[in-house]
Design a protein around this motif. Sequence first.
Motif, mmCIF file in Angstrom:
data_model
loop_
_atom_site.group_PDB
_atom_site.id
_atom_site.type_symbol
_atom_site.label_atom_id
_atom_site.label_comp_id
_atom_site.label_asym_id
_atom_site.label_seq_id
_atom_site.Cartn_x
_atom_site.Cartn_y
_atom_site.Cartn_z
ATOM 1 N N ASP A 177 0.848 -1.191 0.000
ATOM 2 C CA ASP A 177 0.000 0.000 0.000
ATOM 3 C C ASP A 177 0.891 1.250 0.000
ATOM 4 O OD1 ASP A 177 -1.765 2.045 0.356
ATOM 5 O OD2 ASP A 177 -2.767 1.187 2.119
ATOM 6 N N ARG A 178 0.971 1.911 -1.159
ATOM 7 C CA ARG A 178 1.714 3.164 -1.262
ATOM 8 C C ARG A 178 0.769 4.341 -1.520
ATOM 9 N NH1 ARG A 178 4.285 2.954 -5.851
ATOM 10 N NH2 ARG A 178 5.531 4.803 -5.385
ATOM 11 N N ASN A 179 -0.505 4.141 -1.201
ATOM 12 C CA ASN A 179 -1.499 5.191 -1.394
ATOM 13 C C ASN A 179 -1.415 6.170 -0.224
ATOM 14 O OD1 ASN A 179 -3.660 6.720 -2.314
ATOM 15 N ND2 ASN A 179 -5.197 5.319 -1.455
ATOM 16 N N TRP A 180 -0.357 6.967 -0.218
ATOM 17 C CA TRP A 180 -0.101 7.897 0.882
ATOM 18 C C TRP A 180 -0.635 9.295 0.620
ATOM 19 C CZ3 TRP A 180 5.523 6.033 0.119
ATOM 20 C CH2 TRP A 180 5.665 4.739 0.641
ATOM 21 N N GLY A 181 -1.315 9.457 -0.490
ATOM 22 C CA GLY A 181 -1.892 10.757 -0.799
ATOM 23 C C GLY A 181 -1.006 11.581 -1.715
ATOM 24 N N LEU A 182 -1.343 12.854 -1.830
ATOM 25 C CA LEU A 182 -0.639 13.803 -2.681
ATOM 26 C C LEU A 182 -0.444 15.106 -1.926
ATOM 27 C CD1 LEU A 182 -2.791 13.207 -5.890
ATOM 28 C CD2 LEU A 182 -0.386 12.521 -5.646
ATOM 29 N N TYR A 183 0.546 15.879 -2.338
ATOM 30 C CA TYR A 183 0.753 17.224 -1.800
ATOM 31 C C TYR A 183 0.668 18.228 -2.951
ATOM 32 C CZ TYR A 183 2.438 15.532 2.743
ATOM 33 O OH TYR A 183 2.541 14.954 3.978
ATOM 34 N N LEU A 184 -0.097 19.281 -2.746
ATOM 35 C CA LEU A 184 -0.208 20.387 -3.686
ATOM 36 C C LEU A 184 0.526 21.581 -3.087
ATOM 37 C CD1 LEU A 184 -1.629 21.342 -6.362
ATOM 38 C CD2 LEU A 184 -3.471 22.193 -4.889
ATOM 39 N N ALA A 185 1.478 22.164 -3.833
ATOM 40 C CA ALA A 185 2.347 23.178 -3.250
ATOM 41 C C ALA A 185 2.746 24.234 -4.263
ATOM 42 C CB ALA A 185 3.601 22.520 -2.668
ATOM 43 N N VAL A 186 3.090 25.415 -3.745
ATOM 44 C CA VAL A 186 3.671 26.478 -4.565
ATOM 45 C C VAL A 186 5.129 26.132 -4.830
ATOM 46 C CG1 VAL A 186 4.274 28.928 -4.643
ATOM 47 C CG2 VAL A 186 2.115 28.213 -3.599
ATOM 48 N N PRO A 187 5.602 26.220 -6.075
ATOM 49 C CA PRO A 187 7.002 25.898 -6.358
ATOM 50 C C PRO A 187 7.955 26.820 -5.605
ATOM 51 C CG PRO A 187 5.726 26.084 -8.390
ATOM 52 C CD PRO A 187 4.865 26.601 -7.286
ATOM 53 N N SER A 188 9.125 26.290 -5.221
ATOM 54 C CA SER A 188 10.166 27.137 -4.651
ATOM 55 C C SER A 188 11.051 27.722 -5.743
ATOM 56 C CB SER A 188 11.029 26.336 -3.669
ATOM 57 O OG SER A 188 11.622 25.222 -4.319
ATOM 58 N N ASP A 189 10.964 27.174 -6.947
ATOM 59 C CA ASP A 189 11.749 27.660 -8.083
ATOM 60 C C ASP A 189 10.973 27.320 -9.359
ATOM 61 O OD1 ASP A 189 13.794 28.833 -9.451
ATOM 62 O OD2 ASP A 189 15.321 27.363 -8.958
ATOM 63 N N GLN A 190 11.310 28.098 -10.398
ATOM 64 C CA GLN A 190 10.684 27.880 -11.728
ATOM 65 C C GLN A 190 9.157 27.854 -11.658
ATOM 66 O OE1 GLN A 190 12.584 24.373 -13.312
ATOM 67 N NE2 GLN A 190 14.516 25.402 -13.608
ATOM 68 N N PRO A 191 8.468 28.916 -11.271
ATOM 69 C CA PRO A 191 9.098 30.195 -10.963
ATOM 70 C C PRO A 191 9.324 30.395 -9.463
ATOM 71 C CG PRO A 191 6.737 30.485 -11.119
ATOM 72 C CD PRO A 191 7.005 29.021 -11.375
ATOM 73 N N VAL A 192 10.226 31.340 -9.156
ATOM 74 C CA VAL A 192 10.328 31.877 -7.797
ATOM 75 C C VAL A 192 9.266 32.961 -7.681
ATOM 76 C CG1 VAL A 192 11.774 33.157 -6.183
ATOM 77 C CG2 VAL A 192 12.791 31.390 -7.621
ATOM 78 N N ILE A 193 8.359 32.821 -6.745
ATOM 79 C CA ILE A 193 7.294 33.813 -6.581
ATOM 80 C C ILE A 193 6.734 33.708 -5.171
ATOM 81 C CG2 ILE A 193 5.439 32.311 -7.425
ATOM 82 C CD1 ILE A 193 4.261 34.815 -8.840
ATOM 83 N N GLY A 194 6.286 34.816 -4.631
ATOM 84 C CA GLY A 194 5.762 34.828 -3.264
ATOM 85 C C GLY A 194 4.275 34.554 -3.197
ATOM 86 N N ALA A 195 3.750 33.746 -4.092
ATOM 87 C CA ALA A 195 2.314 33.578 -4.246
ATOM 88 C C ALA A 195 1.716 32.621 -3.220
ATOM 89 C CB ALA A 195 1.993 33.081 -5.648
ATOM 90 N N ARG A 196 0.393 32.631 -3.173
ATOM 91 C CA ARG A 196 -0.359 31.633 -2.407
ATOM 92 C C ARG A 196 -1.596 31.258 -3.203
ATOM 93 N NH1 ARG A 196 -5.436 34.265 -2.162
ATOM 94 N NH2 ARG A 196 -5.434 36.033 -0.726
#
Length: 441
Positions: free
Chosen positions: A404-423
């Motif tokens: 069982d590798r169904n550990w879910g997913l993470y959705l995140a703002v990139p730290s690079d490409q692009p670099v941006i202070g978004a949310r």
Amino acid sequence: MKFLYKITLCLLLIGGAASCQKREGNIILPGKSSNGQLGLEIRDTFLLRTQTVKEDSLPGNGLSYCLIGSINDPFLGKSTANMYADLILIEPNSNFPNTLTPDSAVLFIPTVDGLNHYGNRNYPLELGIYPIAESIDINKTYYQTDTVAIDRGIRTIYKGSLNNTYKDSVQYRKTKLRPYNGIRVKLSTDMAEKLMSLPKEAYETNDGLDKHFKGIAILPQNTQMIPTGEGCFSVFDVNNILSLDYRAKILLYYGDSNTFVFGFSGRKQTINNGKTGPYPYWVQEQLNAPDSTFEETYCQALSGVKTRIQIPQLFDLISQNNVAINNAYIEFSIKNYSEYFFAAPRLNLFQPASKDSRRNFLIEDAASLSNYGGVYNPSTGTYRFTITRHVQNLLNSKFFNDIDRNWGLYLAVPSDQPVIGARSIIDHTKTKLHVTYTKLN
């Protein structure tokens, strides 16, 4: 029997299910005919569990650009981006006149076109510019939570916009440098005198410079005074060395027409430090309840927060036999964005490194598909990700090996490409996991 299933699965993934006809519906797309053809089916009614969790430590050096600024987000509270950077010599000088009094010193860092702000670009921020008191190791990985000691005895205060359009050229010896947009700061007299009066070896080699002046820090000041909904992040090109006109630098003026130039060492010795929080109660509630599910979750830059998505019903697809995934995608809708706090241009989708781990890596589809997704679609207000290979691998692992590798997913703002202070604020009443698959006889 499972060996035969693997053969059938491979053939289906290669050739598809060309003989199937589609019929819209919640679960079924046609069909198994009376002669026993394999049928194509759809499921898009999965139960999803979603919550906001803290981001893992993200790299702070080695990034393409650097983020500086501070905002007070109406939904996520305060966040601040600091920069620590090592300096180098552009033109070493073995006969530098370090006993003279400097005329002035000017810092310039260009902003990045197209990614150069987040928040109110006209909001006047206050920055403190300090010498750093420890060397930045070129061979070390720094994280966005790491800080560097500074010398608070020498300080320059800048008050104004981080995004400035300059039309006047810059004096350089007996010539002029072309102007570029960014931030241009006349450093304090103390800072100029410090740069002018270093020991001789500091002007001869980079190692000599590092012994006596290790670099600078740029830290937003009095961030607690920024009103809700105000502030700004800007993206700066600290590492570009294409031309003296454009590159980030400190120009030290002396003797009326003389100029000595300090540059920046590059991305390995430039650290982006992020500080987020304290969070409003509605965010902190989710951080304190990792086993709960919420209809609204958050993704934030600067090692702030990200969204966890769990799919507890995924293995229902193989309750009888394994299946061949023809196509799978997950789509997220955002809410509460505005002119200042606009949608991030892209988000990333990760899988956890292990069960309950906050460390993660990109899903398999990101490495193998040019249309993996994640780019914001302004016409629909959504981010869509292809997860076909990811879902198939999870099902195969469970069906063939009972892992069982169904550990879910993470959705995140990139730290690079692009670099941006978004949310991004995710509305999970509209989140959709759509799977088209073929049952194997």
